[in-house]
Design an enzyme around this catalytic site. Sequence first.
Site, PDB file in Angstrom:
ATOM      1  N   TYR A 142       0.869  -0.932  -0.054  1.00  0.00           N
ATOM      2  CA  TYR A 142       0.052   0.027  -0.135  1.00  0.00           C
ATOM      3  C   TYR A 142       0.984   1.232  -0.147  1.00  0.00           C
ATOM      4  O   TYR A 142       0.564   2.211  -0.702  1.00  0.00           O
ATOM      5  CB  TYR A 142      -1.039  -0.089   1.262  1.00  0.00           C
ATOM      6  CG  TYR A 142      -2.224  -1.018   0.996  1.00  0.00           C
ATOM      7  CD1 TYR A 142      -3.048  -1.073  -0.216  1.00  0.00           C
ATOM      8  CD2 TYR A 142      -2.335  -1.937   1.848  1.00  0.00           C
ATOM      9  CE1 TYR A 142      -3.774  -1.907  -0.099  1.00  0.00           C
ATOM     10  CE2 TYR A 142      -3.182  -3.119   1.698  1.00  0.00           C
ATOM     11  CZ  TYR A 142      -3.984  -2.929   0.798  1.00  0.00           C
ATOM     12  OH  TYR A 142      -5.398  -3.811   0.574  1.00  0.00           O
TER      13      TYR A 142
HETATM   14  C1  LIG Z   1      -0.375  -7.799  -1.630  1.00  0.00           C
HETATM   15  C2  LIG Z   1      -0.957  -8.256  -3.012  1.00  0.00           C
HETATM   16  C3  LIG Z   1      -2.308  -7.849  -2.885  1.00  0.00           C
HETATM   17  C4  LIG Z   1      -0.400  -7.702  -4.183  1.00  0.00           C
HETATM   18  O1  LIG Z   1      -1.010  -8.112  -5.230  1.00  0.00           O
HETATM   19  P1  LIG Z   1      -0.043  -8.527  -6.567  1.00  0.00           P
HETATM   20  O2  LIG Z   1      -1.064  -8.929  -7.784  1.00  0.00           O
HETATM   21  O3  LIG Z   1       0.876  -9.480  -6.479  1.00  0.00           O
HETATM   22  O4  LIG Z   1       0.441  -7.134  -7.039  1.00  0.00           O
HETATM   23  P2  LIG Z   1       0.719  -6.385  -8.407  1.00  0.00           P
HETATM   24  O5  LIG Z   1       1.381  -7.291  -9.199  1.00  0.00           O
HETATM   25  O6  LIG Z   1      -0.295  -6.044  -8.822  1.00  0.00           O
HETATM   26  O7  LIG Z   1       2.087  -5.295  -8.116  1.00  0.00           O
HETATM   27  C5  LIG Z   1       1.461  -4.007  -8.513  1.00  0.00           C
HETATM   28  C6  LIG Z   1       2.864  -3.068  -7.843  1.00  0.00           C
HETATM   29  O8  LIG Z   1       3.125  -3.195  -6.409  1.00  0.00           O
HETATM   30  C7  LIG Z   1       4.243  -3.590  -6.243  1.00  0.00           C
HETATM   31  N1  LIG Z   1       4.278  -4.509  -5.068  1.00  0.00           N
HETATM   32  C8  LIG Z   1       3.548  -5.658  -5.058  1.00  0.00           C
HETATM   33  N2  LIG Z   1       3.707  -6.232  -3.539  1.00  0.00           N
HETATM   34  C9  LIG Z   1       4.445  -5.296  -2.975  1.00  0.00           C
HETATM   35  C10 LIG Z   1       4.949  -5.204  -1.674  1.00  0.00           C
HETATM   36  N3  LIG Z   1       4.525  -6.214  -1.007  1.00  0.00           N
HETATM   37  N4  LIG Z   1       5.761  -4.261  -1.272  1.00  0.00           N
HETATM   38  C11 LIG Z   1       5.951  -3.149  -2.216  1.00  0.00           C
HETATM   39  N5  LIG Z   1       5.296  -3.194  -3.380  1.00  0.00           N
HETATM   40  C12 LIG Z   1       4.747  -4.387  -3.826  1.00  0.00           C
HETATM   41  C13 LIG Z   1       4.592  -4.621  -7.489  1.00  0.00           C
HETATM   42  O9  LIG Z   1       6.146  -4.323  -7.516  1.00  0.00           O
HETATM   43  C14 LIG Z   1       4.017  -3.509  -8.325  1.00  0.00           C
HETATM   44  O10 LIG Z   1       4.892  -2.525  -8.717  1.00  0.00           O
HETATM   45  P3  LIG Z   1       4.678  -1.611 -10.074  1.00  0.00           P
HETATM   46  O11 LIG Z   1       3.499  -1.498 -10.448  1.00  0.00           O
HETATM   47  O12 LIG Z   1       5.646  -0.257  -9.896  1.00  0.00           O
HETATM   48  O13 LIG Z   1       5.482  -2.790 -11.086  1.00  0.00           O
HETATM   49  C15 LIG Z   1      -0.977  -9.983  -3.026  1.00  0.00           C
HETATM   50  O14 LIG Z   1       0.457 -10.516  -3.112  1.00  0.00           O
HETATM   51  C16 LIG Z   1      -1.774 -10.628  -1.993  1.00  0.00           C
HETATM   52  O15 LIG Z   1      -2.647 -10.794  -2.164  1.00  0.00           O
HETATM   53  N6  LIG Z   1      -1.060 -11.091  -1.022  1.00  0.00           N
HETATM   54  C17 LIG Z   1      -1.513 -11.737   0.189  1.00  0.00           C
HETATM   55  C18 LIG Z   1      -2.762 -10.990   0.865  1.00  0.00           C
HETATM   56  C19 LIG Z   1      -2.688  -9.629   1.267  1.00  0.00           C
HETATM   57  O16 LIG Z   1      -1.393  -9.204   1.989  1.00  0.00           O
HETATM   58  N7  LIG Z   1      -3.217  -8.807   1.259  1.00  0.00           N
HETATM   59  C20 LIG Z   1      -3.179  -7.361   1.385  1.00  0.00           C
HETATM   60  C21 LIG Z   1      -3.539  -6.977   2.816  1.00  0.00           C
HETATM   61  S1  LIG Z   1      -4.960  -7.162   3.516  1.00  0.00           S
END
Ligand SMILES: CC(C)(COP(=O)(O)OP(=O)(O)OC[C@H]1O[C@@H](n2cnc3c(N)ncnc32)[C@H](O)[C@@H]1OP(=O)(O)O)[C@@H](O)C(=O)NCCC(=O)NCCS
Length: 168
Positions: A142
């Site tokens: 976030y």
């Molecule tokens: C966190 C989560 C929602 C990210 O979704 P994702 O589809 O893997 O993320 P994306 O591929 O859309 O990444 C988008 C951007 O965020 C960045 N990003 C992804 N995870 C990140 C992290 N943990 N820290 C920092 N940046 C991150 C990516 O590098 C990417 O950057 P860019 O657009 O500059 O290339 C996913 O990993 C998840 O569902 N995790 C488990 C549940 C969770 O933790 N939910 C969130 C809290 S309720």
Amino acid sequence: METIYHIRPFDSTVDTASFCCGQPPLDEYIRRYASQDVKRNVARVFIATPEHDTKQLAGFFTLSAGSVSCSDLPASLAKTLPRYPVPVALIGRLAVATDYQGKGLGSILLADACQKVINASATLAVVGIVVDAKDSTAASFYRHFGFMPLLGQADRLLLPATAFCSLA
Ligand SMILES: CC(C)(COP(=O)(O)OP(=O)(O)OC[C@H]1O[C@@H](n2cnc3c(N)ncnc32)[C@H](O)[C@@H]1OP(=O)(O)O)[C@@H](O)C(=O)NCCC(=O)NCCS
């Protein structure tokens, strides 16, 4: 080829049983509690499915109304607001299935949530969007999009209304 997703309100046709995002409480939520929250008007739940399979759950997020105390806000924002609790939109949960992580779906879901809040805020005012991050990795996701931790609450972050128009 890039996957195209459909995002729609939660419905019982989607397969929640095999959803796994690496955070068991979020898996449990979508399987057991999401439909109840929708029925009780506690949250709106939105699901993403790949275009080729409308039953396969790739990700989801929830939206609710909430409020934050002015004293929890970063000073730069607090000084522009009244001293009483102010209204926010809350993304209580957001998750992407492990098979779909790292492919842009998280940012698509976040942008879609922001767009829904922008649309709603024409009739229901909010000063920003608050998210509850499940752990420090989620919080860093976030922060990547400009969310700022509320004072003393590293796992509760806010994106001011002035900023989220640029995400959607
Ligand atoms: C966190 C989560 C929602 C990210 O979704 P994702 O589809 O893997 O993320 P994306 O591929 O859309 O990444 C988008 C951007 O965020 C960045 N990003 C992804 N995870 C990140 C992290 N943990 N820290 C920092 N940046 C991150 C990516 O590098 C990417 O950057 P860019 O657009 O500059 O290339 C996913 O990993 C998840 O569902 N995790 C488990 C549940 C969770 O933790 N939910 C969130 C809290 S309720």
